[in-house]
Scaffold this active site. Structure first.
Site, PDB file in Angstrom:
ATOM      1  N   GLY A   1      43.980  29.896  27.299  1.00 42.79           N
ATOM      2  CA  GLY A   1      44.919  28.792  27.372  1.00 42.79           C
ATOM      3  C   GLY A   1      46.250  29.279  27.871  1.00 42.79           C
ATOM      4  O   GLY A   1      46.461  30.479  28.032  1.00 42.79           O
ATOM      5  N   LYS A   2      47.148  28.333  28.104  1.00 38.60           N
ATOM      6  CA  LYS A   2      48.450  28.715  28.640  1.00 38.60           C
ATOM      7  C   LYS A   2      49.182  29.666  27.697  1.00 38.60           C
ATOM      8  O   LYS A   2      49.918  30.536  28.110  1.00 38.60           O
ATOM      9  CB  LYS A   2      49.285  27.465  28.866  1.00 38.60           C
ATOM     10  CG  LYS A   2      48.706  26.615  29.988  1.00 38.60           C
ATOM     11  CD  LYS A   2      49.491  25.346  30.235  1.00 38.60           C
ATOM     12  CE  LYS A   2      48.703  24.448  31.173  1.00 38.60           C
ATOM     13  NZ  LYS A   2      49.341  23.170  31.439  1.00 38.60           N
TER      14      LYS A   2
END
Length: 476
Positions: A247-248
């Site tokens: 994920g970011k």
RNA sequence: GGUCUCAUCGUCUAACGGUUAGGACACCAGGUUUUCAUCCUGGCAAUCGGAGUUCGAUUCUCCGUGAGAUCACCA
């Protein structure tokens, strides 16, 4: 046979990172393969998370990868609009149907009150279900309260996922979830089902994070009396170091970052597809046409795959080497060093040709080629640390350089003639290639590594090569 | 914690119930008159554990264990 219709439905909440671009790639491949339709729909029902310009970023990333859609945002189609915030009337229509059937009701509680229920369930060590606290006489929905689905008969659902196989979940997975928020906009849970139905989507392909919610969707399909499309879940791409979903927050790079680094779209596509999919043979490199031809959901891996950047780099390197020089050159516009701006095209191409086989990504072009375009700074440690050259006295090095200078002076500077001259020098000076060639290389490039020597000198040209050799012999 | 899912070299993965468990990345060694890279050759390295079914289990079943996802007026 009915037309295959797939979709990618991102939320404009930021850039697309490499962890979720496969949710576009795989449905696109499937639609292309079956001559179907691939739809781009923008899911912007969460005003709070909306990011200005995010939609452009999505369009740009898809465009770079060549994942084109033939219906949806920007291109239009029969089932528009394709932006959810422009479709609120449609959702309200479907919501009214449910209310009439007694399958949806207004939620009279504030979120604080719901929180109390939640805490009580927690204290009792029971899982929280809103439907356990369902109001006996809910008010008439006036649009200011959340609207909830009424799960009439919680039961076990079993369904077939082309990737994961047979899946099932018990009634505990079902609850009276919110269809329309108190701001009047639908939730994802509600909107995407209405949209997929109205847009005739036949295959819903999305990330594994949705798998736990699928029973809820199934209960909604039932309430809405809609045909359930094929529901497929894609395994996660995991962070390179950890074991978490990429994920970011774990530093997942955006698709455009790889674009900027000079990853080729072909390589990115190839890499993304081969993470979690293969055709059963030992083939590693697939063109986009091959991917379209060979892709199938039932050969998608069930477990998550780590994002291995080294493998991406390797793949990018092989893609770079497979390109014609002209093709590669056309992609290098923004990657040559600044000092190359004034160089002419023929020269730049010749330089590029020398480094093509060692390029892993386009952005490393400057460090590989800058000495072709500007005078390199002398770095004497390249001589004093060189295991061959450090054995020689400075005076010996100078003598050698002068011999090289005069020998090359009589040379017409094709790669062949330079090589011939250098070979002849090997004889006349009695030096080993490791000494002579290293010395000439350092003197002309002052780089820790560089392409084939004779070819480099030929590209550099007689004048520059001789001047650099001359200069080096003075510096020593 | 509830629900759901997954499990082969360090990584990505292949293997109708029968293979010396294959390939690729990475790594190591050697070769291609110098470096880096390419290319070639070779090497290292895996079926999570335990039962069961079977003549035979990486493969089927069950139980463990480990990992992940999800439990929002986010998608």
């Amino acid at each position: 046979m009915t037309e295959i219709r797939t979709r990618f439905a991102p939320s404009p909440t930021g850039y697309i990172h490499v962890g979720n671009i496969r949710a576009a790639l795989f449905p696109w491949l499937l639609a292309k393969q079956k001559n179907g339709t691939f739809i781009l729909r923008i899911e912007d029902t969460d005003q709070a998370r909306f990011v200005e310009g995010a939609t452009d970023l999505i369009v740009e990333s898809l465009g770079w990868l060549g994942i084109e859609w033939n219906e949806g945002y920007l291109v239009g189609g029969e089932h528009g609009p394709y932006i959810q915030s422009e479709r609120t009337e449609t959702y309200l229509l479907w919501a009214q149907k449910l209310i009439k059937k007694g399958l949806a009701y207004a939620d009279p509680y504030t979120s604080a009150e719901v929180e109390v229920f939640r805490d009580a369930a927690k204290k009792a060590k029971k899982p929280f279900l809103y439907r356990d606290n369902r109001p006996a006489n809910p008010p008439v929905w006036d649009g200011t309260q959340p609207l909830r689905l009424k799960v009439a008969n919680p039961k076990r659902f079993t369904w077939q996922d082309p990737v994961m196989g047979e899946l099932s979940a018990g009634p505990e997975a079902l609850d009276d979830f919110i269809l329309v928020k108190s701001d009047g906009l639908p939730t994802y849970n509600f909107a995407h089902i209405v949209d997929d139905a109205e847009m005739g989507v036949t295959h819903v392909i999305r990330g594994l994070e949705y798998i736990s919610s699928i029973p809820k969707y199934l209960s909604l399909y039932e309430a809405l009396e809609l045909e359930v499309p094929v529901l497929a879940c894609l395994p996660h791409i995991m962070a390179p170091d950890g074991k978490k979903k990429l994920g970011k927050r774990d530093g997942a790079k955006s698709v455009s970052e790889y674009h900027e680094q000079g990853i080729l779209p072909e390589a990115m596509l190839n890499f993304l597809a081969s993470m979690g999919w293969n055709d059963g043979t030992e083939q590693e490199i697939f063109t986009r046409e091959e991917l379209i031809e060979k892709f199938s959901l039932d050969r998608v891996q069930r477990s998550g795959a780590r994002f291995d950047e080294q493998r991406l780099l390797w793949m990018n390197g092989t893609w770079i080497r497979s390109l014609s020089l002209d093709d590669l050159f056309s992609r290098c516009n923004n990657y040559f060093p600044k000092s190359a701006d004034s160089a002419d095209e023929t020269y730049k191409k010749a330089v590029l040709g020398l480094v093509q086989e060692r390029l892993k990504f386009l952005a490393e072009l400057p460090e590989l080629t800058s000495f072709f375009f500007e005078e390199p700074d002398a770095n004497l440690s390249l001589i004093t640390d060189n295991k061959q050259l450090k054995k020689l006295e400075t005076s010996e090095l100078k003598t050698l350089l002068q011999a090289v200078h005069s020998s090359l002076n009589d040379c017409d500077f094709t790669a062949e003639s330079v090589q011939a001259s250098l070979n002849a020098l090997l004889e006349s000076t009695g030096q080993k290639p490791g000494v002579l060639f290293s010395l000439v290389r350092v003197a002309t490039t002052w780089a820790p590594f560089s392409p084939n020597l004779a070819e480099s000198l030929a590209v550099l040209g007689k004048e520059t090569s001789l001047a650099r050799i001359e200069k080096a012999s003075q510096i020593l």
